[in-house]
Design a protein around this motif. Structure first.
Motif, short mmCIF file in Angstrom:
data_model
loop_
_atom_site.label_atom_id
_atom_site.label_comp_id
_atom_site.label_asym_id
_atom_site.label_seq_id
_atom_site.Cartn_x
_atom_site.Cartn_y
_atom_site.Cartn_z
N SER A 130 0.83 -1.21 0.00
CA SER A 130 0.00 0.00 0.00
C SER A 130 0.86 1.26 0.00
O SER A 130 0.46 2.30 -0.54
N MET A 131 2.06 1.19 0.58
CA MET A 131 2.96 2.34 0.57
C MET A 131 3.49 2.64 -0.83
O MET A 131 3.81 3.78 -1.16
N LEU A 132 3.55 1.62 -1.69
CA LEU A 132 4.05 1.81 -3.06
C LEU A 132 2.98 2.40 -3.98
O LEU A 132 3.34 2.98 -5.02
N GLU A 133 1.72 2.20 -3.64
CA GLU A 133 0.60 2.65 -4.46
C GLU A 133 0.71 2.05 -5.88
O GLU A 133 1.08 0.88 -6.02
N GLU A 134 0.40 2.83 -6.90
CA GLU A 134 0.41 2.29 -8.28
C GLU A 134 1.69 2.62 -9.04
O GLU A 134 2.05 1.90 -9.98
N THR A 135 2.37 3.69 -8.64
CA THR A 135 3.55 4.13 -9.41
C THR A 135 4.76 4.40 -8.53
O THR A 135 5.75 4.97 -9.01
N ASN A 136 4.73 4.02 -7.25
CA ASN A 136 5.84 4.26 -6.33
C ASN A 136 6.25 5.73 -6.36
O ASN A 136 7.38 6.09 -6.72
N PRO A 137 5.35 6.65 -5.98
CA PRO A 137 5.65 8.09 -6.10
C PRO A 137 6.77 8.57 -5.19
O PRO A 137 7.43 9.55 -5.50
N HIS A 138 7.01 7.88 -4.05
CA HIS A 138 8.04 8.31 -3.11
C HIS A 138 9.40 7.65 -3.39
O HIS A 138 10.34 7.85 -2.62
N ARG A 139 9.50 6.87 -4.45
CA ARG A 139 10.77 6.26 -4.90
C ARG A 139 11.38 5.38 -3.80
O ARG A 139 12.51 5.58 -3.36
N TYR A 140 10.62 4.38 -3.36
CA TYR A 140 11.09 3.46 -2.34
C TYR A 140 11.83 2.27 -2.96
O TYR A 140 11.40 1.72 -3.98
N PHE A 141 12.95 1.87 -2.33
CA PHE A 141 13.50 0.53 -2.48
C PHE A 141 12.77 -0.35 -1.46
O PHE A 141 12.43 0.13 -0.38
N VAL A 142 12.60 -1.62 -1.77
CA VAL A 142 11.95 -2.54 -0.83
C VAL A 142 12.91 -3.68 -0.53
O VAL A 142 13.39 -4.35 -1.46
N ALA A 143 13.19 -3.87 0.76
CA ALA A 143 14.07 -4.94 1.21
C ALA A 143 13.22 -5.96 1.96
O ALA A 143 12.72 -5.67 3.05
N THR A 144 13.07 -7.15 1.39
CA THR A 144 12.20 -8.17 1.98
C THR A 144 12.61 -9.56 1.51
O THR A 144 13.26 -9.71 0.47
N GLN A 145 12.20 -10.54 2.31
CA GLN A 145 12.35 -11.95 1.93
C GLN A 145 10.98 -12.60 1.72
O GLN A 145 10.89 -13.80 1.48
N ASP A 146 9.93 -11.79 1.81
CA ASP A 146 8.55 -12.29 1.72
C ASP A 146 8.17 -12.49 0.26
O ASP A 146 8.26 -11.56 -0.55
N TYR A 147 7.71 -13.69 -0.06
CA TYR A 147 7.34 -14.00 -1.44
C TYR A 147 6.11 -13.21 -1.89
O TYR A 147 6.03 -12.79 -3.05
N ALA A 148 5.16 -12.98 -0.99
CA ALA A 148 3.94 -12.23 -1.34
C ALA A 148 4.29 -10.79 -1.72
O ALA A 148 3.70 -10.22 -2.65
#
Length: 263
Positions: A106-124
């Motif tokens: 939900s933080m990424l929304e549809e276009t990642n407006p805040h330019r986040y990298f995502v660090a995760t091991q979660d497959y979902a």
């Protein structure tokens, strides 16, 4: 292998910089699964992440990810301590917390407006963010941090922009700023910004001064009046002289006539 991974990471970062407007410091959203993997593989996230990405970073998480670790108990206590050291970003689930995977997406929304990298091991989370263009994915494998290659959604988006079918985020931002400068797209009667109040200014002190007369140079009208006065006076003198001469002549004539009669 380390040099090869570094070159690949540099190439991927330049791809996101050029096509999606990523800038330093890079914002990295981290969940509990990534912290747990870093704890097992003895990886110092704060030290190794800036070196791997070759720039400044801001490590952050969400309140939902923290609450999820609290509910899981003592097994993830170490990951919880690591995650608490990062910045907590506001999410829309403050009153009703959701799972960490749902919150990150939900933080990424549809276009990642805040330019986040995502660090995760979660497959979902990984399967969900690959559908969103412009989202870099970080994960841990073989005791190292790895930046995944751009997803197919990101490649398709860039190709569509190059063909002119879509507008890139950087171009969209520049167009919006130009519209704001030109006042386009505003409602009728709506002015840009607030109207400035004019300050009450005092009159110029130099304008209030009286004009100084030049010394030694009489004004033209004074010359005319003086000349006219002189001329008038001279006329009066001439008239008096003429009148005196006229009176003197008959008097002399009378004296001569009287002398003749006496003789």
């Amino acid at each position: 292998m380390k040099i090869k991974r570094q070159k690949q990471a540099k190439k991927t970062i330049s791809f996101y910089k050029y096509n999606f407007g990523f800038r330093e410091p890079f914002q990295i959203l981290i969940d509990g699964t990534f912290c747990q993997a870093a704890l097992k593989n003895k990886i110092q996230i704060k030290e190794q992440m800036p070196k791997y990405l070759m720039g400044e970073v801001q490590l952050c998480t969400t309140s939902c990810a923290l609450k999820e670790l609290e509910t899981l108990g003592k097994q993830l206590y170490g990951a919880k301590i690591i995650l608490q050291r990062f910045q907590v970003r506001k999410c829309p689930h403050f009153k009703e917390p959701v799972s960490a995977s749902e919150c990150l997406l939900s933080m990424l929304e549809e276009t990642n407006p805040h330019r986040y990298f995502v660090a995760t091991q979660d497959y979902a989370v990984t399967t969900g963010l690959k559908k969103i263009p412009g989202v870099p994915l970080l994960y841990i494998i073989l005791n190292t941090i790895v930046l995944d290659k751009p997803s197919q959604a990101s490649l398709d988006h860039v190709q569509a922009v190059q063909l002119g079918e879509l507008v890139s985020p950087a171009q969209h931002h520049s167009i919006r700023t130009l519209k704001e400068e030109q006042g386009i797209g505003q409602k009728d009667g709506e002015r840009r910004g607030k109207k400035r109040k004019r300050k009450q200014s005092n009159p110029n002190p130099l304008s209030c001064l009286k004009k100084k007369k030049k010394k030694g140079i009489p004004t033209p009208p004074l010359k005319n009046t003086e000349q006219e006065g002189k001329r008038k006076r001279s006329r009066h003198k001439k008239r008096k002289a003429e009148a005196g001469e006229s009176t003197a002549v008959p008097a002399a004539a009378n004296t001569q006539s009287s002398r003749k009669t006496e003789t």
